[in-house]
Design a protein around this motif. Structure first.
Motif, PDB file in Angstrom:
ATOM      1  N   TYR A  12       1.519  -1.052   0.222  1.00 59.10           N
ATOM      2  CA  TYR A  12       0.027   0.225   0.392  1.00 59.10           C
ATOM      3  C   TYR A  12       1.021   1.022  -0.102  1.00 59.10           C
ATOM      4  O   TYR A  12       1.013   2.071  -0.901  1.00 59.10           O
ATOM      5  N   MET A  16      -0.014   3.092  -3.047  1.00 63.33           N
ATOM      6  CA  MET A  16      -1.364   3.539  -3.205  1.00 63.33           C
ATOM      7  C   MET A  16      -1.449   4.947  -2.318  1.00 63.33           C
ATOM      8  O   MET A  16      -1.846   5.509  -2.231  1.00 63.33           O
ATOM      9  N   ILE A 109      -7.267  -3.999   2.919  1.00 62.74           N
ATOM     10  CA  ILE A 109      -6.681  -4.289   1.491  1.00 62.74           C
ATOM     11  C   ILE A 109      -7.231  -6.098   1.245  1.00 62.74           C
ATOM     12  O   ILE A 109      -7.096  -7.039   2.031  1.00 62.74           O
ATOM     13  N   PHE A 197      -3.035  -2.514  -8.196  1.00 64.48           N
ATOM     14  CA  PHE A 197      -4.111  -2.295  -6.808  1.00 64.48           C
ATOM     15  C   PHE A 197      -5.460  -1.556  -7.583  1.00 64.48           C
ATOM     16  O   PHE A 197      -5.260  -0.844  -8.697  1.00 64.48           O
ATOM     17  N   TYR A 233      -4.290  -6.380  -5.967  1.00 66.60           N
ATOM     18  CA  TYR A 233      -5.032  -6.115  -4.477  1.00 66.60           C
ATOM     19  C   TYR A 233      -6.411  -5.055  -5.114  1.00 66.60           C
ATOM     20  O   TYR A 233      -5.778  -4.330  -5.833  1.00 66.60           O
ATOM     21  N   GLN A 235      -8.685  -2.626  -2.810  1.00 69.25           N
ATOM     22  CA  GLN A 235      -8.587  -1.728  -1.333  1.00 69.25           C
ATOM     23  C   GLN A 235      -9.533  -0.853  -1.542  1.00 69.25           C
ATOM     24  O   GLN A 235      -9.710   0.002  -1.835  1.00 69.25           O
TER      25      GLN A 235
END
Length: 267
Positions: A12, A16, A109, A197, A233, A235
């Motif tokens: 992350y 992110m 996540i 992601f 992933y 999130q």
């Protein structure tokens, strides 16, 4: 933290903490250890690393510079903080500079492969991908009913983003399987460019249709779509209502996030 949640938090932090996909009319800049965008719905500030690297008076000067930049524009701004950010007194310093904390959320996540279950929509409900403005207007009307405020702005936002990035932006509507379908819920997925992601958004459901598994089916539907496109992933910045559901589905809490918002004084 378990080894898995530690690894998910590291992923992350690496992927992110940026600004995401640019929208029309927005301008992006860096200012020292921060990234910021302006010219959209409201400005946005984030730190690409968990430790801003400044302390004391230097940090106060950085915060004041951001506030004054947006004050000169007459534009509100959100500074996105995470629970594991450093220095630990960043929230107090933002508050002292006039930023107001909004409700904290839990960052969860999950692995798309684990969330992409065979979870059909409940009986009487159909899930359908949409992008046309007529459909997104129906979504906006549903959201307005759920939240008791005007969400009409959402219609053009969803339609424009779906048209601009059909391979990275998915809008799914849940509607009744009737002659005149009623939108009872909707959710969307936003891929973070250049990463594995994607973020899950939406999921609000009309009160009469809650507790029937619609939200669960929307998560699984989007996870299957993501998996087919190499997204690893998923999130969510989850509210206290959504977080327990998502944890039961197999998502993992890795940190919290709290937006600190500065709003220009009323003239």
């Amino acid at each position: 933290m378990t080894d898995l949640t530690t690894a998910l938090l590291a992923a992350y932090d690496e992927h992110m903490r940026g600004l995401g996909a640019a929208r029309d009319g927005e301008t992006r800049q860096s200012d020292g250890p921060l990234l910021r965008t302006y010219g959209g719905f409201r400005g946005f500030i984030t730190s690409p690393t968990a430790d801003i690297g400044l302390r004391g008076a230097e940090l106060d000067e950085l915060i004041t510079r951001q506030r004054d930049f947006f004050a000169a524009r007459g534009e509100a701004v959100e500074w996105k903080t995470r629970g594991h950010d450093l220095p630990a007194d960043l929230p107090e310093r933002l508050t002292a500079a006039g930023f107001a904390a909004e409700a904290p959320e839990t960052v969860l996540i999950g692995l798309a492969a684990e969330l992409a279950t065979a979870t059909p929509a409940p009986e009487g409900i159909v899930l359908r991908r949409v992008s046309a403005l007529a459909d997104t207007r129906r979504i906006a009307a549903m959201e307005s009913e759920v939240w008791g405020e005007d969400w009409s702005w959402l219609a053009a936002d969803l339609a424009d983003r779906a048209a601009a990035d059909p391979d990275g932006f998915l809008v799914v509507v849940a509607e009744t399987d009737t002659r005149t379908p009623e939108v009872v819920s909707a959710a969307w997925l936003v891929r973070n460019p250049g990463t594995e992601f994607a973020g899950l958004w939406g999921g609000s459901t009309l009160a009469a249709w809650r507790g029937r598994g619609i939200y669960r089916s929307l998560v699984a539907h989007r996870a299957r779509w993501a998996l087919d496109r190499g997204i690893r992933y998923l999130q969510v910045d989850a509210s206290p209502d959504s977080a327990p559901i998502l944890r039961r589905l197999g998502m993992h809490a890795v940190t919290t996030t709290t937006p600190y918002v500065w709003t220009p004084p009323a003239s």
